[in-house]
Every structure is written in structure tokens, then in C-alpha cells.
Scaffold this motif. Structure first.
Motif, PDB file in Angstrom:
ATOM      1  N   ILE A 222      43.180  32.689  17.527  1.00  0.00           N
ATOM      2  CA  ILE A 222      43.681  32.535  16.164  1.00  0.00           C
ATOM      3  C   ILE A 222      44.848  31.557  16.135  1.00  0.00           C
ATOM      4  CG2 ILE A 222      45.219  34.533  16.405  1.00  0.00           C
ATOM      5  CD1 ILE A 222      43.406  33.329  13.210  1.00  0.00           C
ATOM      6  N   SER A 223      45.683  31.567  17.170  1.00  0.00           N
ATOM      7  CA  SER A 223      46.803  30.630  17.234  1.00  0.00           C
ATOM      8  C   SER A 223      46.300  29.202  17.400  1.00  0.00           C
ATOM      9  CB  SER A 223      47.737  30.988  18.401  1.00  0.00           C
ATOM     10  OG  SER A 223      48.231  32.300  18.275  1.00  0.00           O
ATOM     11  N   ALA A 224      45.311  29.023  18.267  1.00  0.00           N
ATOM     12  CA  ALA A 224      44.759  27.683  18.479  1.00  0.00           C
ATOM     13  C   ALA A 224      44.100  27.157  17.207  1.00  0.00           C
ATOM     14  CB  ALA A 224      43.752  27.717  19.631  1.00  0.00           C
ATOM     15  N   LEU A 225      43.386  28.029  16.505  1.00  0.00           N
ATOM     16  CA  LEU A 225      42.700  27.586  15.290  1.00  0.00           C
ATOM     17  C   LEU A 225      43.687  27.276  14.176  1.00  0.00           C
ATOM     18  CD1 LEU A 225      40.109  27.029  13.784  1.00  0.00           C
ATOM     19  CD2 LEU A 225      39.897  29.468  13.289  1.00  0.00           C
ATOM     20  N   SER A 226      44.637  28.176  13.927  1.00  0.00           N
ATOM     21  CA  SER A 226      45.602  27.934  12.851  1.00  0.00           C
ATOM     22  C   SER A 226      46.505  26.741  13.186  1.00  0.00           C
ATOM     23  CB  SER A 226      46.443  29.189  12.607  1.00  0.00           C
ATOM     24  OG  SER A 226      47.138  29.584  13.770  1.00  0.00           O
ATOM     25  N   ASP A 227      46.932  26.623  14.451  1.00  0.00           N
ATOM     26  CA  ASP A 227      47.786  25.508  14.854  1.00  0.00           C
ATOM     27  C   ASP A 227      47.039  24.188  14.778  1.00  0.00           C
ATOM     28  OD1 ASP A 227      50.358  24.575  16.030  1.00  0.00           O
ATOM     29  OD2 ASP A 227      49.056  23.988  17.695  1.00  0.00           O
ATOM     30  N   GLY A 228      45.765  24.202  15.220  1.00  0.00           N
ATOM     31  CA  GLY A 228      44.975  22.973  15.156  1.00  0.00           C
ATOM     32  C   GLY A 228      44.729  22.519  13.731  1.00  0.00           C
ATOM     33  N   LEU A 229      44.363  23.466  12.848  1.00  0.00           N
ATOM     34  CA  LEU A 229      44.152  23.120  11.438  1.00  0.00           C
ATOM     35  C   LEU A 229      45.435  22.616  10.806  1.00  0.00           C
ATOM     36  CD1 LEU A 229      41.874  26.093  10.296  1.00  0.00           C
ATOM     37  CD2 LEU A 229      41.192  23.700  10.581  1.00  0.00           C
ATOM     38  N   ARG A 230      46.552  23.217  11.181  1.00  0.00           N
ATOM     39  CA  ARG A 230      47.846  22.801  10.621  1.00  0.00           C
ATOM     40  C   ARG A 230      48.223  21.399  11.105  1.00  0.00           C
ATOM     41  NH1 ARG A 230      50.290  27.389  11.738  1.00  0.00           N
ATOM     42  NH2 ARG A 230      49.630  28.320   9.767  1.00  0.00           N
ATOM     43  N   ASP A 231      47.959  21.119  12.381  1.00  0.00           N
ATOM     44  CA  ASP A 231      48.255  19.783  12.901  1.00  0.00           C
ATOM     45  C   ASP A 231      47.484  18.712  12.142  1.00  0.00           C
ATOM     46  OD1 ASP A 231      50.076  20.605  14.756  1.00  0.00           O
ATOM     47  OD2 ASP A 231      48.694  20.581  16.459  1.00  0.00           O
ATOM     48  N   VAL A 232      46.222  19.033  11.820  1.00  0.00           N
ATOM     49  CA  VAL A 232      45.388  18.039  11.126  1.00  0.00           C
ATOM     50  C   VAL A 232      45.721  17.978   9.642  1.00  0.00           C
ATOM     51  CG1 VAL A 232      43.026  17.393  10.525  1.00  0.00           C
ATOM     52  CG2 VAL A 232      43.522  18.306  12.801  1.00  0.00           C
ATOM     53  N   LEU A 233      45.691  19.133   8.961  1.00  0.00           N
ATOM     54  CA  LEU A 233      45.792  19.151   7.506  1.00  0.00           C
ATOM     55  C   LEU A 233      47.214  18.975   6.987  1.00  0.00           C
ATOM     56  CD1 LEU A 233      43.298  22.073   6.825  1.00  0.00           C
ATOM     57  CD2 LEU A 233      42.901  19.631   6.461  1.00  0.00           C
ATOM     58  N   GLN A 234      48.210  19.387   7.787  1.00  0.00           N
ATOM     59  CA  GLN A 234      49.594  19.253   7.341  1.00  0.00           C
ATOM     60  C   GLN A 234      50.277  18.033   7.942  1.00  0.00           C
ATOM     61  OE1 GLN A 234      52.147  22.577   8.305  1.00  0.00           O
ATOM     62  NE2 GLN A 234      53.767  21.922   6.915  1.00  0.00           N
ATOM     63  N   HIS A 235      50.007  17.768   9.222  1.00  0.00           N
ATOM     64  CA  HIS A 235      50.719  16.688   9.911  1.00  0.00           C
ATOM     65  C   HIS A 235      49.865  15.449  10.138  1.00  0.00           C
ATOM     66  CE1 HIS A 235      53.846  19.627  10.424  1.00  0.00           C
ATOM     67  NE2 HIS A 235      53.084  20.414  11.169  1.00  0.00           N
ATOM     68  N   GLY A 236      48.586  15.505   9.797  1.00  0.00           N
ATOM     69  CA  GLY A 236      47.739  14.313   9.880  1.00  0.00           C
ATOM     70  C   GLY A 236      47.279  13.941  11.269  1.00  0.00           C
ATOM     71  N   ALA A 237      47.245  14.907  12.201  1.00  0.00           N
ATOM     72  CA  ALA A 237      46.767  14.609  13.558  1.00  0.00           C
ATOM     73  C   ALA A 237      45.290  14.224  13.523  1.00  0.00           C
ATOM     74  CB  ALA A 237      46.974  15.825  14.463  1.00  0.00           C
ATOM     75  N   SER A 238      44.896  13.347  14.426  1.00  0.00           N
ATOM     76  CA  SER A 238      43.502  12.886  14.437  1.00  0.00           C
ATOM     77  C   SER A 238      42.578  13.905  15.093  1.00  0.00           C
ATOM     78  CB  SER A 238      43.406  11.545  15.165  1.00  0.00           C
ATOM     79  OG  SER A 238      43.903  11.662  16.497  1.00  0.00           O
ATOM     80  N   MET A 239      42.942  14.378  16.278  1.00  0.00           N
ATOM     81  CA  MET A 239      42.104  15.335  16.993  1.00  0.00           C
ATOM     82  C   MET A 239      42.981  16.185  17.917  1.00  0.00           C
ATOM     83  SD  MET A 239      38.840  16.118  16.946  1.00  0.00           S
ATOM     84  CE  MET A 239      37.968  14.619  16.446  1.00  0.00           C
ATOM     85  N   PRO A 240      43.205  17.455  17.591  1.00  0.00           N
ATOM     86  CA  PRO A 240      44.073  18.317  18.415  1.00  0.00           C
ATOM     87  C   PRO A 240      43.330  18.818  19.649  1.00  0.00           C
ATOM     88  CG  PRO A 240      43.267  19.559  16.537  1.00  0.00           C
ATOM     89  CD  PRO A 240      42.739  18.153  16.383  1.00  0.00           C
ATOM     90  N   TRP A 241      43.274  18.011  20.679  1.00  0.00           N
ATOM     91  CA  TRP A 241      42.440  18.315  21.840  1.00  0.00           C
ATOM     92  C   TRP A 241      42.857  19.593  22.555  1.00  0.00           C
ATOM     93  CZ3 TRP A 241      38.072  15.976  21.783  1.00  0.00           C
ATOM     94  CH2 TRP A 241      37.964  14.670  21.284  1.00  0.00           C
ATOM     95  N   GLY A 242      44.148  19.858  22.620  1.00  0.00           N
ATOM     96  CA  GLY A 242      44.596  21.071  23.298  1.00  0.00           C
ATOM     97  C   GLY A 242      44.066  22.328  22.627  1.00  0.00           C
ATOM     98  N   ASP A 243      44.180  22.397  21.305  1.00  0.00           N
ATOM     99  CA  ASP A 243      43.677  23.563  20.564  1.00  0.00           C
ATOM    100  C   ASP A 243      42.160  23.644  20.633  1.00  0.00           C
ATOM    101  OD1 ASP A 243      46.245  24.473  19.591  1.00  0.00           O
ATOM    102  OD2 ASP A 243      46.234  22.736  18.262  1.00  0.00           O
ATOM    103  N   LEU A 244      41.496  22.505  20.572  1.00  0.00           N
ATOM    104  CA  LEU A 244      40.035  22.496  20.696  1.00  0.00           C
ATOM    105  C   LEU A 244      39.608  23.023  22.065  1.00  0.00           C
ATOM    106  CD1 LEU A 244      39.237  19.053  19.039  1.00  0.00           C
ATOM    107  CD2 LEU A 244      38.559  21.291  18.166  1.00  0.00           C
ATOM    108  N   GLY A 245      40.348  22.640  23.107  1.00  0.00           N
ATOM    109  CA  GLY A 245      40.021  23.117  24.450  1.00  0.00           C
ATOM    110  C   GLY A 245      40.161  24.623  24.571  1.00  0.00           C
ATOM    111  N   ILE A 246      41.237  25.180  23.991  1.00  0.00           N
ATOM    112  CA  ILE A 246      41.441  26.631  24.033  1.00  0.00           C
ATOM    113  C   ILE A 246      40.298  27.345  23.319  1.00  0.00           C
ATOM    114  CG2 ILE A 246      42.926  28.507  23.211  1.00  0.00           C
ATOM    115  CD1 ILE A 246      45.314  26.632  23.599  1.00  0.00           C
ATOM    116  N   LEU A 247      39.915  26.860  22.149  1.00  0.00           N
ATOM    117  CA  LEU A 247      38.824  27.485  21.394  1.00  0.00           C
ATOM    118  C   LEU A 247      37.503  27.366  22.145  1.00  0.00           C
ATOM    119  CD1 LEU A 247      39.705  26.265  17.785  1.00  0.00           C
ATOM    120  CD2 LEU A 247      39.882  28.597  18.674  1.00  0.00           C
TER     121      LEU A 247
END
Length: 265
Positions: A222-247
Motif C-alpha cells: 500500500i505504501s509503494a502504491l500510494s507513494d508511486g501514484l503520488r510521485d506521478v500525479l502530484q510531483h510529475g514523476a515519469s516512472m517510479p521504478w522503485g515503487d513498481l519494483g516493490i509491487l
């Protein structure tokens, strides 16, 4: 002595309509997925878990300044976390409870004896989860926009996060439902839901926790998913590879464990 041949309406001997036998596999999966979705949407407890609670949390914490969510609008921080919570509530909590009681009442045992293969049954359940998630995400997105949400980022990254998050939570939910008794699954799934709601970065930022706890909590799905979505939707990250790897790790381990230890009776 005369003999009479048996001829069907089309002129072919021994031809009957409808033909006996199982329907095509794709049709069986689709029919089971529709049934699973209808059952979920008709269940008041499941609707409370999957729709009402995430909606109330989004509206409440976006409208009332209760938790420090950092700079910017509160809804910009909360909306990605609530989307992650919606995925968890359906793919993990809702699926675990429903499947656990189906197993207890012998529904899974009877379905396993039908022409529908076991893997196809699980495919239908997954399709039902995905349909429900789409409805949740559409509803929550509309509400978030009404509250002033202004997302930006890579849509492909968001989609990949949601798919991997669904896989991770589905594996854990099926593992729980297939190994514990139904009552234990009900209690454990709801307890895990509450714990991850508080400690998974959904509403309370992880940086509010002690450093040692942050390292552990950051590895939760849940932390990886919420953090990854936040990085993309709030901060404009292109691809949060660390969170994707955890998931991805949670998804592979959870689904593999569910496939190995799931008991149909």
C-alpha cells in the motif's frame, strides 16, 4: 418390418439443438465475471468498504484541515492515496472476505467440479476486481476534481502502478482466503485494512513516522502504491521504478504462494 431414421430439423441425423456440452471457455469466463461483479455490487458491506469509506475519507480530509499534508492543496496529496486504498479494498479486503466465505459454504468446491477450470474461475474473479476498480477510480476521480484536484504526470505509469498493485493485493487476498477459515479471514482482512490505512501513507505521510518505521512501512504494497501514484500525479514523476519494483515482488510472491497453498475445501 420398416425402420425410421432420426433426422434433425437441419436434415442431419442425430443433430439436436441446443447441443449438449460446455460453452466456449471465453464465454464461461465472461459469464462468471459478470456474476462475480453483480454479487459484489449487491453486497452492502462490500460497497461500504470499496466505495463509501474511500469517498468519505477523501471528502473529509480534503475539506477539513486535520492532518498536515505538506505544501499545496490537501486533495493533491490525498487523492493518490485514496486511489491506492480503493485498489486495496477491492483486490485484497473485499476479495479475501468474499472468497473465504465461498470456500466455507462449498461454493468453490462445486465450481471446481464444473466445466469452468480453476484457473478460469480465478481469471473471472480478477476480471470482476478490475471492473469494480474502474468504477471506483472513475467515481473518486470525479469527486477529487470537484474538490480542486489538479493531477499531472505519465498516464502509463499510473496504469502500470494500478495493475501491479492489483496483482499484489489479489495474491495476498487469495492466499488469506485459501488458507484461513472464513471467520479468521473476515477479522484479519479488516484488521489489515485498518492498519494499512493508518500506516501505509494513504492519509498520514510516511515522514510523520520515526525513521526506523519509515524504512519498514515503505516496503508495504500500500505504501509503494500510494507513494508511486503520488510521485506521478502530484510531483510529475515519469516512472517510479522503485515503487513498481516493490509491487512487482509482492505480486509475484503473493500470487505464487496463493497458487501453491490455496485450499478449495
Amino acid at each position: 418390418m420398416t425402420t425410421t431414421s432420426t433426422t434433425g430439423s437441419a436434415g442431419a441425423t442425430g443433430t439436436y439443438a441446443p447441443r449438449p456440452g460446455a460453452a466456449p471457455l471465453g464465454r464461461m469466463i465472461a459469464a462468471q465475471a459478470v456474476l462475480e461483479t453483480k454479487m459484489l455490487l449487491r453486497n452492502g458491506e462490500q460497497l461500504l468498504l470499496t466505495v463509501v469509506i474511500p469517498t468519505l475519507l477523501l471528502v473529509l480530509f480534503s475539506s477539513v484541515d486535520i492532518i498536515d499534508t505538506g505544501a499545496g492543496e490537501a486533495v493533491d496529496f490525498l487523492a493518490p492515496g485514496i486511489l491506492a486504498l480503493a485498489v486495496m479494498s477491492t483486490a485484497f479486503t473485499g476479495q479475501a472476505i468474499a472468497t473465504g466465505f465461498e470456500r466455507r459454504y462449498g461454493v468453490l468446491k462445486r465450481l471446481a467440479a464444473s466445466p469452468l477450470p480453476r484457473w478460469a474461475l480465478m481469471t473471472a474473479k480478477t476480471a470482476s476486481v478490475l471492473v469494480t476498480e474502474v468504477l471506483q477510480i472513475v467515481l473518486l476521480t470525479v469527486i477529487a476534481f470537484a474538490l480542486g484536484w489538479s493531477p499531472h504526470g505519465n498516464p502509463a505509469a499510473v496504469l502500470l502502478l494500478l495493475v501491479l498493485g492489483t496483482a499484489a493485493f489479489s495474491g495476498l487476498g487469495l492466499l488469506m482466503a485459501g488458507t484461513l477459515k472464513a471467520e479468521a479471514t473476515l477479522a484479519a482482512a479488516n484488521l489489515v485494512f485498518l492498519l494499512l490505512l493508518v500506516g501505509g501513507g494513504v492519509i498520514v505521510p510516511l515522514d510523520k513516522f520515526p525513521d526506523a518505521a519509515q524504512d519498514v512501512l515503505g516496503l508495504l504494497p500500500i505504501s509503494a502504491l500510494s507513494d508511486g501514484l503520488r510521485d506521478v500525479l502530484q510531483h510529475g514523476a515519469s516512472m517510479p521504478w522503485g515503487d513498481l519494483g516493490i509491487l512487482a515482488v509482492w505480486g509475484v510472491v503473493g500470487l505464487a504462494a496463493a497458487g501453491k497453498f490455496f485450499r478449495w475445501e
